[in-house]
Write an enzyme that holds these catalytic residues in place. Sequence first.
Site, PDB file in Angstrom:
ATOM      1  N   PHE A  68       0.857  -1.186   0.000  1.00 61.64           N
ATOM      2  CA  PHE A  68       0.000   0.000   0.000  1.00 61.64           C
ATOM      3  C   PHE A  68       0.895   1.239   0.000  1.00 61.64           C
ATOM      4  O   PHE A  68       1.759   1.365   0.882  1.00 61.64           O
ATOM      5  CB  PHE A  68      -0.848  -0.065   1.267  1.00 61.64           C
ATOM      6  CG  PHE A  68      -1.743   1.107   1.529  1.00 61.64           C
ATOM      7  CD1 PHE A  68      -2.795   1.406   0.674  1.00 61.64           C
ATOM      8  CD2 PHE A  68      -1.573   1.887   2.660  1.00 61.64           C
ATOM      9  CE1 PHE A  68      -3.648   2.465   0.942  1.00 61.64           C
ATOM     10  CE2 PHE A  68      -2.422   2.942   2.939  1.00 61.64           C
ATOM     11  CZ  PHE A  68      -3.456   3.229   2.083  1.00 61.64           C
ATOM     12  N   ALA A  69       0.730   2.115  -0.976  1.00 62.98           N
ATOM     13  CA  ALA A  69       1.630   3.268  -1.106  1.00 62.98           C
ATOM     14  C   ALA A  69       0.847   4.565  -0.966  1.00 62.98           C
ATOM     15  O   ALA A  69       0.272   5.082  -1.929  1.00 62.98           O
ATOM     16  CB  ALA A  69       2.344   3.204  -2.455  1.00 62.98           C
ATOM     17  N   LEU A  70       0.854   5.069   0.259  1.00 62.13           N
ATOM     18  CA  LEU A  70       0.130   6.302   0.573  1.00 62.13           C
ATOM     19  C   LEU A  70       1.109   7.416   0.935  1.00 62.13           C
ATOM     20  O   LEU A  70       1.083   8.508   0.361  1.00 62.13           O
ATOM     21  CB  LEU A  70      -0.829   6.030   1.753  1.00 62.13           C
ATOM     22  CG  LEU A  70      -1.587   7.224   2.320  1.00 62.13           C
ATOM     23  CD1 LEU A  70      -2.623   7.727   1.315  1.00 62.13           C
ATOM     24  CD2 LEU A  70      -2.312   6.842   3.633  1.00 62.13           C
ATOM     25  N   PRO A 105       7.483  11.701   1.113  1.00 61.24           N
ATOM     26  CA  PRO A 105       8.466  12.406   1.939  1.00 61.24           C
ATOM     27  C   PRO A 105       7.839  13.571   2.714  1.00 61.24           C
ATOM     28  O   PRO A 105       8.169  13.797   3.866  1.00 61.24           O
ATOM     29  CB  PRO A 105       9.496  12.897   0.917  1.00 61.24           C
ATOM     30  CG  PRO A 105       9.416  11.893  -0.199  1.00 61.24           C
ATOM     31  CD  PRO A 105       7.990  11.457  -0.260  1.00 61.24           C
ATOM     32  N   ARG A 123      -5.434  -1.009  10.544  1.00 63.40           N
ATOM     33  CA  ARG A 123      -5.107  -0.707  11.945  1.00 63.40           C
ATOM     34  C   ARG A 123      -5.528  -1.823  12.888  1.00 63.40           C
ATOM     35  O   ARG A 123      -4.902  -2.032  13.925  1.00 63.40           O
ATOM     36  CB  ARG A 123      -5.748   0.633  12.332  1.00 63.40           C
ATOM     37  CG  ARG A 123      -5.002   1.795  11.700  1.00 63.40           C
ATOM     38  CD  ARG A 123      -5.752   3.108  11.771  1.00 63.40           C
ATOM     39  NE  ARG A 123      -4.991   4.156  11.072  1.00 63.40           N
ATOM     40  CZ  ARG A 123      -5.493   5.317  10.702  1.00 63.40           C
ATOM     41  NH1 ARG A 123      -6.766   5.600  10.949  1.00 63.40           N
ATOM     42  NH2 ARG A 123      -4.737   6.196  10.090  1.00 63.40           N
ATOM     43  N   HIS A 136      14.938  -9.195  32.150  1.00 60.78           N
ATOM     44  CA  HIS A 136      16.113  -9.953  31.704  1.00 60.78           C
ATOM     45  C   HIS A 136      17.434  -9.308  32.128  1.00 60.78           C
ATOM     46  O   HIS A 136      18.495  -9.903  31.922  1.00 60.78           O
ATOM     47  CB  HIS A 136      16.123 -10.075  30.170  1.00 60.78           C
ATOM     48  CG  HIS A 136      15.165 -11.083  29.622  1.00 60.78           C
ATOM     49  ND1 HIS A 136      13.801 -10.916  29.616  1.00 60.78           N
ATOM     50  CD2 HIS A 136      15.370 -12.293  29.033  1.00 60.78           C
ATOM     51  CE1 HIS A 136      13.223 -11.953  29.050  1.00 60.78           C
ATOM     52  NE2 HIS A 136      14.145 -12.805  28.690  1.00 60.78           N
ATOM     53  N   GLU A 139       0.893   3.072  10.126  1.00 59.23           N
ATOM     54  CA  GLU A 139      -0.575   3.008   9.973  1.00 59.23           C
ATOM     55  C   GLU A 139      -1.282   4.007  10.897  1.00 59.23           C
ATOM     56  O   GLU A 139      -2.362   3.729  11.428  1.00 59.23           O
ATOM     57  CB  GLU A 139      -1.075   1.580  10.154  1.00 59.23           C
ATOM     58  CG  GLU A 139      -0.423   0.681   9.112  1.00 59.23           C
ATOM     59  CD  GLU A 139      -1.299  -0.388   8.543  1.00 59.23           C
ATOM     60  OE1 GLU A 139      -2.489  -0.431   8.861  1.00 59.23           O
ATOM     61  OE2 GLU A 139      -0.770  -1.184   7.753  1.00 59.23           O
ATOM     62  N   GLU A 183      -0.830   9.630  18.004  1.00 60.50           N
ATOM     63  CA  GLU A 183      -1.472  10.951  18.015  1.00 60.50           C
ATOM     64  C   GLU A 183      -2.603  11.005  16.974  1.00 60.50           C
ATOM     65  O   GLU A 183      -3.655  11.596  17.217  1.00 60.50           O
ATOM     66  CB  GLU A 183      -0.418  12.045  17.743  1.00 60.50           C
ATOM     67  CG  GLU A 183       0.643  12.192  18.844  1.00 60.50           C
ATOM     68  CD  GLU A 183       1.632  11.022  18.954  1.00 60.50           C
ATOM     69  OE1 GLU A 183       1.881  10.341  17.942  1.00 60.50           O
ATOM     70  OE2 GLU A 183       2.145  10.778  20.074  1.00 60.50           O
TER      71      GLU A 183
HETATM   72  N1  CAA Z   1     -13.468   5.506   6.377  1.00 60.15           N
HETATM   73  C1  CAA Z   1     -14.013   6.084   5.281  1.00 60.15           C
HETATM   74  N2  CAA Z   1     -13.907   7.409   5.034  1.00 60.15           N
HETATM   75  C2  CAA Z   1     -13.270   8.172   5.933  1.00 60.15           C
HETATM   76  C3  CAA Z   1     -12.697   7.643   7.098  1.00 60.15           C
HETATM   77  C4  CAA Z   1     -12.829   6.231   7.305  1.00 60.15           C
HETATM   78  N3  CAA Z   1     -12.307   5.649   8.378  1.00 60.15           N
HETATM   79  N4  CAA Z   1     -12.120   8.634   7.797  1.00 60.15           N
HETATM   80  C5  CAA Z   1     -12.326   9.776   7.107  1.00 60.15           C
HETATM   81  N5  CAA Z   1     -13.029   9.487   5.982  1.00 60.15           N
HETATM   82  C6  CAA Z   1     -13.496  10.431   4.978  1.00 60.15           C
HETATM   83  C7  CAA Z   1     -14.351  11.547   5.624  1.00 60.15           C
HETATM   84  O1  CAA Z   1     -15.700  11.174   5.777  1.00 60.15           O
HETATM   85  C8  CAA Z   1     -14.205  12.652   4.597  1.00 60.15           C
HETATM   86  O2  CAA Z   1     -15.031  12.367   3.492  1.00 60.15           O
HETATM   87  P1  CAA Z   1     -15.911  13.527   2.762  1.00 60.15           P
HETATM   88  O3  CAA Z   1     -14.950  14.495   2.168  1.00 60.15           O
HETATM   89  O4  CAA Z   1     -16.710  12.792   1.741  1.00 60.15           O
HETATM   90  O5  CAA Z   1     -16.711  14.171   3.839  1.00 60.15           O
HETATM   91  C9  CAA Z   1     -12.761  12.479   4.121  1.00 60.15           C
HETATM   92  O6  CAA Z   1     -12.400  11.121   4.408  1.00 60.15           O
HETATM   93  C10 CAA Z   1     -11.797  13.418   4.800  1.00 60.15           C
HETATM   94  O7  CAA Z   1     -11.875  13.209   6.193  1.00 60.15           O
HETATM   95  P2  CAA Z   1     -11.142  14.153   7.232  1.00 60.15           P
HETATM   96  O8  CAA Z   1     -11.560  15.571   6.984  1.00 60.15           O
HETATM   97  O9  CAA Z   1     -11.342  13.586   8.594  1.00 60.15           O
HETATM   98  O10 CAA Z   1      -9.622  13.991   6.759  1.00 60.15           O
HETATM   99  P3  CAA Z   1      -8.286  14.655   7.296  1.00 60.15           P
HETATM  100  O11 CAA Z   1      -7.497  15.124   6.125  1.00 60.15           O
HETATM  101  O12 CAA Z   1      -8.597  15.605   8.396  1.00 60.15           O
HETATM  102  O13 CAA Z   1      -7.490  13.384   7.874  1.00 60.15           O
HETATM  103  C11 CAA Z   1      -6.807  11.699   9.396  1.00 60.15           C
HETATM  104  C12 CAA Z   1      -7.968  12.550   8.834  1.00 60.15           C
HETATM  105  C13 CAA Z   1      -7.493  10.666  10.288  1.00 60.15           C
HETATM  106  C14 CAA Z   1      -5.848  12.515  10.200  1.00 60.15           C
HETATM  107  C15 CAA Z   1      -6.062  11.000   8.236  1.00 60.15           C
HETATM  108  O14 CAA Z   1      -5.352  11.918   7.468  1.00 60.15           O
HETATM  109  C16 CAA Z   1      -5.104   9.919   8.703  1.00 60.15           C
HETATM  110  O15 CAA Z   1      -5.518   8.807   9.006  1.00 60.15           O
HETATM  111  N6  CAA Z   1      -3.786  10.229   8.746  1.00 60.15           N
HETATM  112  C17 CAA Z   1      -2.759   9.225   9.044  1.00 60.15           C
HETATM  113  C18 CAA Z   1      -2.287   8.547   7.798  1.00 60.15           C
HETATM  114  C19 CAA Z   1      -1.745   7.190   8.067  1.00 60.15           C
HETATM  115  O16 CAA Z   1      -2.262   6.425   8.881  1.00 60.15           O
HETATM  116  N7  CAA Z   1      -0.695   6.826   7.356  1.00 60.15           N
HETATM  117  C20 CAA Z   1      -0.137   5.532   7.489  1.00 60.15           C
HETATM  118  C21 CAA Z   1       0.553   5.157   6.226  1.00 60.15           C
HETATM  119  S1  CAA Z   1       0.228   3.539   5.702  1.00 60.15           S
HETATM  120  C22 CAA Z   1       1.305   2.533   6.502  1.00 60.15           C
HETATM  121  O17 CAA Z   1       1.940   2.871   7.456  1.00 60.15           O
HETATM  122  C23 CAA Z   1       1.264   1.163   5.935  1.00 60.15           C
HETATM  123  C24 CAA Z   1       2.455   0.337   6.054  1.00 60.15           C
HETATM  124  O18 CAA Z   1       3.159   0.128   5.098  1.00 60.15           O
HETATM  125  C25 CAA Z   1       2.730  -0.372   7.349  1.00 60.15           C
END
Ligand code: CAA
Length: 384
Positions: free
Chosen positions: A121-123, A126, A241, A336, A361, A365
Amino acid sequence: MQLTREQQMIQKTAREFARRDLAALAAERDKNHEYPAESLKKMGELGLLGMLVPEQYGGEELGTVSYVLAMTEVAYACAATAVIMSVHNSICCGSLLRFGTEDQKQKYLKPMTAGDIICSFALSEPEAGSDPASMQTTAEKDGDSYILNGTKRWITGGATSKLFIVLARTDPEAGHKGISAFLVTRDMEGFATGRLEDKMGQCASDTTDLLFTNCRVPVDHLLGNEGEGFIVAMSGLDDGRIGIAALSLGLGQAALDQAVDYARQRVQFGRPIAQNQGLRWMIADMATDVEAARQLVLNAADKKDQGERCSKEISMAKLYASEMANRVTGQALQVHGGYGYTKEFPVERLYRDARVLTIYEGTSEIQKMVIANEVLGDKKKPKK
Ligand code: CAA
């Protein structure tokens, strides 16, 4: 929570496999930064790579409770293998199931569940970690393709996976609504693996940059609708998560068990250190912490299986369990003494492996943001 017979069977199968096949190799793989390719193939055969996928696409559709039970067992033996399993099963298979076309599901899910294709998964980028909506990777439509340009960072399996769900900006003006998701295969022109991170823990799972230079992705590789990518990512992260929460639980349980074994056999001042009250209280705290995490993980998984909205419960489980794993591995290392600080005892690896759990993930915070938004009810509810 009372487990069904089927759930107990799955837990037992995963436990036997993990303790027999994974545990023995975990230290060596960590030391050599060796990807667990063979083990992943076996996990495909055992049904551990398509646990949430319906039978028609090659999976077992065993439910989230069974999934977290299996994940806990795999993580107990090897956290690096568990994170690959988590990203693949939950974010990747889950997003394909939710947003994929019938053709995409037919094409990719069977080899994914068999372990022939591991998906990443590429989200993150930098400059876009906790705030993925600020991503800069672009995808411009050109005839029957999209042209991707940009860099993705911290990609689990970046050097090894064959398939990637890549998030890129299709509309620069539309904020999070201008992001789309794509299925990108390693052989696509313009795709390359970038630098390999030299990490503190979970070393058997590679983490790299992905580089896109005019990478041409056919339009039928769009996952979901154009502009729906942020929702693909957010709902995928809900799935992801809960996997990381279960992974944390497995690591915490392993650390507790190591501490108990050591405390029973380590003799100082003429008796096993387990007979000292200070140590017994520490073990009691650790066991309570692990159990509290277990209940949060199972509760969130059960809610998910009931089809209830559960972003809050999932974030609570991820927050608590990942913080617990850091506390408990630290305490287990303390039990240990000096030996815990050496690579002679597995607890040293568990301590390093736990550190990233409160970061990837979604940091602790970020989990608190999700929980507070839900508790306060002042954010719009997600539709999917
Ligand atoms: N399910 C579905 N939709 C969701 C949702 C969910 N759980 N949470 C939010 N949304 C939707 C909202 O309803 C909204 O939709 P609309 O525009 O249609 O109303 C939209 O998404 C935007 O929501 P927010 O305004 O809440 O978004 P935000 O920009 O404020 O961000 C956040 C919210 C929770 C902080 C989010 O940015 C976030 O989770 N950030 C952390 C990112 C992250 O976890 N990165 C990890 C990288 S992946 C990784 O680590 C994998 C690996 O390789 C191990």
